[in-house]
Scaffold this motif. Structure first.
Motif, PDB file in Angstrom:
ATOM      1  N   TYR A  37       0.614  -1.179  -0.390  1.00  0.00           N
ATOM      2  CA  TYR A  37      -0.081  -0.061  -0.413  1.00  0.00           C
ATOM      3  C   TYR A  37       0.771   1.464   0.235  1.00  0.00           C
ATOM      4  N   ALA A  38       1.921   1.076   0.514  1.00  0.00           N
ATOM      5  CA  ALA A  38       3.202   2.490   0.652  1.00  0.00           C
ATOM      6  C   ALA A  38       3.879   2.400  -0.711  1.00  0.00           C
ATOM      7  N   ALA A  39       3.887   1.517  -1.485  1.00  0.00           N
ATOM      8  CA  ALA A  39       4.133   1.438  -3.073  1.00  0.00           C
ATOM      9  C   ALA A  39       3.744   2.037  -3.599  1.00  0.00           C
ATOM     10  N   PHE A  40       2.576   1.379  -3.637  1.00  0.00           N
ATOM     11  CA  PHE A  40       1.245   1.679  -4.531  1.00  0.00           C
ATOM     12  C   PHE A  40       0.309   2.452  -3.917  1.00  0.00           C
ATOM     13  N   PRO A  41       0.303   4.132  -3.251  1.00  0.00           N
ATOM     14  CA  PRO A  41      -1.429   3.965  -2.942  1.00  0.00           C
ATOM     15  C   PRO A  41      -2.336   4.463  -3.812  1.00  0.00           C
ATOM     16  N   PRO A  42      -3.823   4.325  -3.384  1.00  0.00           N
ATOM     17  CA  PRO A  42      -4.935   4.711  -3.890  1.00  0.00           C
ATOM     18  C   PRO A  42      -4.682   5.904  -4.801  1.00  0.00           C
ATOM     19  N   LYS A  43      -5.051   5.830  -6.328  1.00  0.00           N
ATOM     20  CA  LYS A  43      -5.579   7.614  -6.992  1.00  0.00           C
ATOM     21  C   LYS A  43      -6.735   8.492  -5.813  1.00  0.00           C
ATOM     22  N   ARG A  44      -7.487   7.751  -5.274  1.00  0.00           N
ATOM     23  CA  ARG A  44      -8.068   8.953  -4.140  1.00  0.00           C
ATOM     24  C   ARG A  44      -8.316   8.381  -3.258  1.00  0.00           C
ATOM     25  N   GLU A  45      -7.960   9.085  -2.048  1.00  0.00           N
ATOM     26  CA  GLU A  45      -7.518   8.772  -0.841  1.00  0.00           C
ATOM     27  C   GLU A  45      -9.509   7.863  -0.658  1.00  0.00           C
ATOM     28  N   PRO A  46      -9.921   6.369   0.155  1.00  0.00           N
ATOM     29  CA  PRO A  46     -11.115   6.391   0.809  1.00  0.00           C
ATOM     30  C   PRO A  46     -11.093   7.309   1.383  1.00  0.00           C
TER      31      PRO A  46
END
Length: 121
Positions: A37-46
């Motif tokens: 998750y730290a390396a590939f965070p989502p484009k929009r935060e939940p």
């Protein structure tokens, strides 16, 4: 306490990150998904959005839409085919056509691959 703050403030990631920074959660005890998750965070935060329970003073209807899969049509065809076969139809072509008409009258449209649809006549 007035209410639960569960999932309202921050994401699971930020809470785990803050627990690790504070020393409550050791580096060896961090979750498996944390590094990904730290390396590939989502484009929009939940974002927590409070579910609506009322719509202009009325209770919102809790409806679940019907979901039909391709397998449901196949299963319906096979059941109807076997039902008509048990009634005494023996000719395979006539049985296939009659099954298609019966399902069409029930609202299920079948199409032959590379051919026309079965007519209701």
């Amino acid at each position: 306490m007035a209410g639960s703050r569960l999932e309202k403030f921050g994401t699971v990631f930020t809470r785990v990150r803050d627990l690790m920074r504070a020393g409550v959660l050791k580096e060896k005890d961090k979750p498996i998904w944390y590094d990904v998750y730290a390396a590939f965070p989502p484009k929009r935060e939940p974002l927590y959005v409070k579910p609506r329970t009322k719509v202009y003073g009325k209770q919102a209807a809790d409806t679940v839409p019907d979901i039909f899969y391709k397998e449901d049509a196949i299963r319906a065809f096979i059941e109807k085919y076997q039902e008509l076969e048990a009634q005494g139809l023996q000719d395979e072509d006539a049985l296939f056509e009659e099954t298609g008409r019966a399902l069409l009258s029930e609202g299920l449209i079948l199409r032959r691959r590379g051919g026309a649809t079965i007519s209701a006549e």
